[in-house]
Design a protein around this motif. Structure first.
Motif, short mmCIF file in Angstrom:
data_model
loop_
_atom_site.label_atom_id
_atom_site.label_comp_id
_atom_site.label_asym_id
_atom_site.label_seq_id
_atom_site.Cartn_x
_atom_site.Cartn_y
_atom_site.Cartn_z
N GLU B 448 -7.53 -3.21 -1.22
CA GLU B 448 -6.68 -1.81 -0.82
C GLU B 448 -6.48 -1.49 -1.63
O GLU B 448 -6.60 0.06 -2.60
CB GLU B 448 -6.70 -1.79 0.39
N ILE B 449 -5.69 -1.94 -2.17
CA ILE B 449 -4.36 -1.64 -4.10
C ILE B 449 -6.05 -1.68 -4.53
O ILE B 449 -6.05 -0.52 -5.79
CB ILE B 449 -3.87 -2.67 -4.11
N ALA B 450 -6.42 -2.64 -5.65
CA ALA B 450 -7.84 -2.27 -6.76
C ALA B 450 -8.08 -0.82 -6.24
O ALA B 450 -8.43 -0.05 -7.26
CB ALA B 450 -8.23 -3.34 -6.71
N ALA B 451 -8.76 -1.14 -5.59
CA ALA B 451 -9.59 0.40 -4.54
C ALA B 451 -8.59 1.60 -4.94
O ALA B 451 -8.84 2.33 -5.73
CB ALA B 451 -10.29 0.24 -3.56
N GLY B 452 -7.52 1.54 -4.38
CA GLY B 452 -6.57 2.61 -5.17
C GLY B 452 -6.72 2.80 -6.46
O GLY B 452 -6.03 3.81 -6.57
N ILE B 453 -5.80 1.77 -6.93
CA ILE B 453 -5.31 2.20 -8.81
C ILE B 453 -6.86 2.90 -9.49
O ILE B 453 -7.03 3.97 -10.18
CB ILE B 453 -5.64 1.21 -9.51
N GLU B 454 -8.56 2.82 -8.34
CA GLU B 454 -9.49 3.21 -9.44
C GLU B 454 -9.76 4.57 -9.23
O GLU B 454 -10.15 5.15 -9.84
CB GLU B 454 -10.88 2.52 -9.22
N ARG B 455 -8.87 5.42 -8.01
CA ARG B 455 -8.81 6.75 -8.37
C ARG B 455 -8.00 7.67 -8.20
O ARG B 455 -6.85 8.06 -7.94
CB ARG B 455 -9.37 6.97 -6.78
N ALA B 456 -6.83 6.24 -9.66
CA ALA B 456 -5.28 6.79 -9.59
C ALA B 456 -4.69 7.56 -8.01
O ALA B 456 -3.20 8.02 -8.08
CB ALA B 456 -5.34 7.84 -10.18
N ASP B 457 -4.78 6.30 -6.63
CA ASP B 457 -3.84 6.44 -5.39
C ASP B 457 -2.63 5.73 -5.38
O ASP B 457 -3.91 3.91 -5.13
CB ASP B 457 -4.57 7.02 -4.56
N TYR B 458 -1.60 4.78 -6.09
CA TYR B 458 -0.73 4.00 -6.00
C TYR B 458 0.29 3.16 -4.72
O TYR B 458 0.64 3.07 -5.32
CB TYR B 458 0.30 4.11 -7.21
N ALA B 459 -0.20 4.39 -3.37
CA ALA B 459 0.70 4.27 -2.89
C ALA B 459 0.28 2.71 -2.07
O ALA B 459 1.99 2.22 -1.90
CB ALA B 459 0.28 4.99 -1.80
N PRO B 460 -0.58 2.01 -2.57
CA PRO B 460 -0.64 1.05 -1.87
C PRO B 460 -0.10 0.18 -2.43
O PRO B 460 0.75 -0.88 -2.44
CB PRO B 460 -2.18 0.23 -1.54
N LEU B 461 0.28 0.25 -3.83
CA LEU B 461 0.30 -0.67 -4.88
C LEU B 461 1.52 -0.59 -5.07
O LEU B 461 2.58 -1.82 -5.34
CB LEU B 461 0.04 -0.32 -6.34
N ARG B 462 2.22 0.62 -4.93
CA ARG B 462 3.95 0.74 -5.03
C ARG B 462 4.68 -0.17 -3.45
O ARG B 462 5.69 -0.67 -4.37
CB ARG B 462 4.11 2.23 -4.70
N GLU B 463 3.83 0.18 -2.55
CA GLU B 463 4.44 -0.81 -1.34
C GLU B 463 4.12 -2.68 -1.75
O GLU B 463 5.08 -2.86 -1.35
CB GLU B 463 3.15 -0.58 -0.01
N TRP B 464 3.11 -3.05 -2.22
CA TRP B 464 2.97 -4.22 -2.63
C TRP B 464 4.11 -4.41 -3.29
O TRP B 464 4.85 -5.51 -3.30
CB TRP B 464 2.08 -3.96 -3.67
N LEU B 465 5.05 -3.63 -4.73
CA LEU B 465 5.34 -3.90 -5.26
C LEU B 465 6.99 -4.11 -4.89
O LEU B 465 8.13 -4.84 -4.91
CB LEU B 465 5.62 -2.87 -6.50
N ARG B 466 6.84 -2.51 -3.67
CA ARG B 466 8.64 -3.23 -3.12
C ARG B 466 8.41 -4.22 -2.13
O ARG B 466 9.78 -4.79 -2.59
CB ARG B 466 8.29 -1.97 -1.83
N VAL B 467 7.51 -5.15 -1.63
CA VAL B 467 7.54 -6.04 -0.70
C VAL B 467 7.22 -7.20 -1.80
O VAL B 467 8.14 -7.97 -1.51
CB VAL B 467 6.69 -6.34 0.07
N ASN B 468 7.16 -6.98 -3.23
CA ASN B 468 7.11 -8.99 -3.66
C ASN B 468 7.89 -8.94 -4.56
O ASN B 468 8.20 -10.12 -5.19
CB ASN B 468 5.24 -8.93 -4.25
N VAL B 469 8.38 -7.80 -5.08
CA VAL B 469 9.36 -7.36 -5.81
C VAL B 469 10.69 -6.49 -5.75
O VAL B 469 11.45 -7.48 -5.90
CB VAL B 469 8.56 -6.79 -7.26
N HIS B 470 10.26 -5.25 -5.23
CA HIS B 470 12.44 -4.36 -5.56
C HIS B 470 12.76 -5.22 -4.53
O HIS B 470 14.25 -5.28 -4.39
CB HIS B 470 11.15 -3.23 -5.04
N GLN B 471 12.46 -5.62 -3.22
CA GLN B 471 12.99 -5.63 -1.88
C GLN B 471 14.60 -6.73 -2.09
O GLN B 471 15.21 -6.85 -1.65
CB GLN B 471 12.56 -5.64 -0.81
N TYR B 472 14.24 -7.69 -2.92
CA TYR B 472 15.09 -9.16 -3.28
C TYR B 472 15.97 -8.54 -4.20
O TYR B 472 17.17 -9.26 -4.50
CB TYR B 472 14.35 -9.73 -3.71
#
Lengths: 511, 511
Positions: B448-472
């Motif tokens: 879902e993230i890869a597909a989003g990036i292909e159409r410049a929709d970064y919402a799924p990526l941003r959520e992944w970053l929040r969970v895996n990087v930012h929140q800590y």
């Protein structure tokens, strides 16, 4: 270091220096809180509000803790014991002692209880005003009043508990003196107001509601603030906020705010010049007072004398509009069409009894204040119950201004002050009005200043204000400043004379 | 309160609570200083500078004093002695202990000496750069280097003194690891750079200097920051400053800045998206960390991975311009005339060796960093003298980028860092570049993230970053974050592959 100090022992010099460093730090913390507050009103994104509140409360607690700490007391006592302080140091010690004694008279539990009660009352007031429901606000106001009475007892007072409250905003001023001044003012201006109301319109007031784009209002008002009133961008800035105010983080870091109504330009123009008066007072405080408790205006009344002078005595004068009508016409050709300096002068000096204090003119404004002052005294004395307050408000509004509010939202609930526990604050507005004219009359005795005012060149006046009022900060009491600058104590005389002359002329009857 | 805590004795719970209150206060003081600094760069009238400097130094001193006080040590020890802290509390205690030990290892006299030396060096650097006179700066840099060596000894280190410096910006990272990663990166990307240079132009770069009004740049860049990158005005604002930066006073109070060049729009566009990456990292930190030392990014390198991802991996991608070319054309029709998504994509990815680090592209940027890293090590090790630094700089610039600065102002004197004592800081820029691709590759494994990036929709990526990087925030070390989010330690692999694929395609040769 002064010559006097050089002879003193190293240990006492060190106490004074340590005290000054502590006061500097406390001043810096206050500046930080001031900036957090300014930012909140002018810059802050809305989601930041909750944490900002916690941050501001936390810094306020730290500041109070540092100032009321035993260490401050030790340093203060040691510095006071030092022989022959300089004049400046003696002023600093006196004001610090006054602040310290006041701050330490209140038990922490009481301070917290009062803060909580004010906060609760403020929220209740917002709801009560929105819903026009005084009964909702009444118990909260009762609690604030109870705590205010206890505050007055804890702080201590001589003749009247109200003295203790007034003293927070107008150091040295007594309730009896305000009563006497207000009685005199009422007696000598109520007949004038009746005469003006009977005279009818003195101008075409439609000009005031002609469209005036916000950007052009901003440009014109700032150009005048700069040229006429000396507010330079090198030490100031103007932002937009819901309620206009002035704050500052040092004497060369002044922030004023305004709000724009494109259908009523006087709001931002006169509002900006009002805040400019406050700002130029703070800018005029002596640089050697920087980062000490002395480095701000002497009182709210003296502050208001400066804002009112720029806004009303100068900004609403004939000479001002003779000079600046051209600028207005350049900024807003549609507003100026078919107008001239005289017609604008008359329009912006419209006298009209109204229900709302903040919209009142020079003649009616003080009646709004007298009303609040009398009700505050009656409430504190127990002569008036909170339940009876709305009726008492409406009766006085009828007596002074011949109006009855359609509801409490436009009556007793209109001002934020009582909900915020600011009881004893209102009189300073009128004291400032009276003082503004008394000071201007004194300054006018200098021919160069009088001549300048006649052509709306205020540079000589501003320098006189800086020397006679601003530079002292809190080194002199308001009473001393008024006596030294004008040669007599504050009275209603100058203001009464000013109103009669100005409005007798505008409305076409003998002064 | 967690279940674990509920069983502990009242006195230890109180120690932890008291410690947290103290840490909250220290965090609030840091926020106030941050605001004073932000205000200084974006809002402050110029005459306020002198007193503002005193205020900021005074609050910094107070903060340091509060944090290093014996009381902090007592509270920390008592809290550490408490059995079974929650995971959150254990993290808080670990990071606080680390900060406390580091802060208390430096004698106050040394801290003041270092601050003075940095301040002197900074002023000397300004003059030296303006007058292209390295000799004027040399003795100040020598002094900063001497004190930096002492700093490393005081703080302590294992293999190399540089480890102590690096650890301030990139906790846990070792000099040996950086050496190895950079050697690998150099070996695998220098041939690519040579090939690109030989290939010549891959687009019409004239489009980058077409006129683009500042207001339109602002509107377009903010619209994209909001829609693509999630930066909402409810928790952020953009101002103008001489040097762009991001700061924040809480997780919902983000301030970014930019500067506009109407003749070179990439500066503000990519600059704004870069700072948006930093801001969104801070915004993603868990709300339960608010007002504690945990509530900010884990390191400069992890921070830079977020800013570079938005600026370069997304903002300079083909998919991005396919989506946003229309917006660009709407904002600046003159810029877009005769262009399309592909031509803009190629233009903003121009690779060109240049003298100035901050203007460098994705391929050459890391060579600027390697150069500084190698010179810092040589200076610290005594292999290189300060007098020999300009020649060493120029030799490396020739070796890596085939250029020789016309003077030291465009060479060794170009960056502020060394004059400010920021030695050990530069590597984090490149570590961030490498990590940006390593993280994006890991995120892309989610379809879902890869597909989003292909159409410049970064919402799924941003959520992944929040969970895996930012929140800590700082609850996990950079090394833990990288390992857990990507499944392996940081290396140059992903970045090298990314460069070869992207630029092989743009410049028309096999990856």
């Amino acid at each position: 270091m002064t010559f006097d100090q050089m002879g003193s022992s190293a240990s006492t010099v060190s106490s004074l220096d340590d005290l000054k460093r502590r006061l500097n730090l406390i001043s810096d913390l206050a500046a930080a809180q001031g900036m957090m507050s300014w930012d909140q009103e002018t810059q802050m994104p809305p989601d930041a509000a909750r944490v900002r509140g916690l941050q501001m409360a936390s810094l306020a607690g730290l500041t109070h803790q540092l100032f009321t700490a035993a260490e401050t007391q030790h340093l203060l006592e040691a510095a006071e014991a030092q022989a022959g302080p300089s004049e400046f140091d003696a002023d600093l010690l006196r004001v610090t002692r006054r602040d310290y004694d006041k701050a330490t008279k209140l038990p922490t539990a009481f301070v917290e209880e009062l803060a909580q009660a004010k906060n609760d009352a403020h929220h209740a007031w917002i709801k009560a005003r929105a819903e026009n429901d005084f009964a909702h606000f009444a118990p909260y106001l009762t609690r604030v009043l109870d705590l205010t009475r206890r505050y007055a007892e804890l702080v201590g007072h001589d003749a009247h508990p109200y003295d203790a409250l007034l003293d927070d905003y107008e150091p040295g001023m007594k309730t009896a003196q305000v009563r006497q001044i207000f009685a005199d003012l009422r007696e000598r201006t109520l007949p004038l107001l009746r005469k003006i109301v009977a005279a009818g319109d003195a101008a075409d007031y439609g000009v005031l509601t002609r469209p005036f784009p916000a950007a052009a209002q901003r440009e014109f008002s700032l150009k005048v603030a700069r040229e006429a009133f000396g507010l330079q961008p090198s030490f100031s800035r103007l932002d937009v906020s819901a309620h206009p105010f002035q704050t500052n983080f040092s004497t060369d870091d002044l922030r004023i705010t305004t709000r724009f109504d494109e259908q009523y330009f006087p709001m931002s123009l006169f509002g900006t010049w009002h805040e400019t008066g406050h700002a130029m007072y703070e800018h005029g405080v002596g640089r050697e007072l920087e980062r000490t408790p002395l480095s701000r205006g002497a009182s709210l009344g003296v502050h208001e004398s400066q804002s009112r002078m720029f806004e009303n005595l100068l900004g609403r004068s004939r000479a001002f509009w003779q000079r600046y009508f051209g600028g207005l016409a350049g900024a807003a050709p549609e507003v100026a069409a078919g107008q001239d300096a005289e017609s604008i002068y008359r329009a912006v000096n419209r006298v009209q009894p109204s229900l709302i204090r903040v919209e009142a003119d020079e003649v009616t404004y003080n009646f709004h204040i007298m009303l609040r002052f009398e009700l505050e005294l009656a409430l504190l004395d127990g002569e008036l119950s909170v339940a009876g307050l709305p009726a008492a408000w409406n009766a006085k509004m009828q007596e002074y201004l011949g109006l009855t509010p359609p509801d409490d939202a436009e009556g007793v609930l209109q001002d934020v002050h009582w909900s915020a526990g600011l009881i004893g604050y209102f009189p300073t507005y009128s004291l400032g009005n009276l003082l503004s004219v008394q000071l201007l009359d004194a300054a006018r005795r200098v021919p160069e200043i009088a001549a300048g005012i006649e052509r709306a060149d205020y540079a000589p006046l501003r320098e006189w204000l800086r020397v006679n009022v601003h530079q002292y900060g809190r080194r002199r009491t308001p009473g001393q400043i008024v006596q030294d600058a004008t040669g007599q104590p504050l009275s209603a005389d100058a203001y009464v004379k000013y109103l009669h002359e100005k409005y007798g002329d505008i409305y076409g009857f003998e002064a």
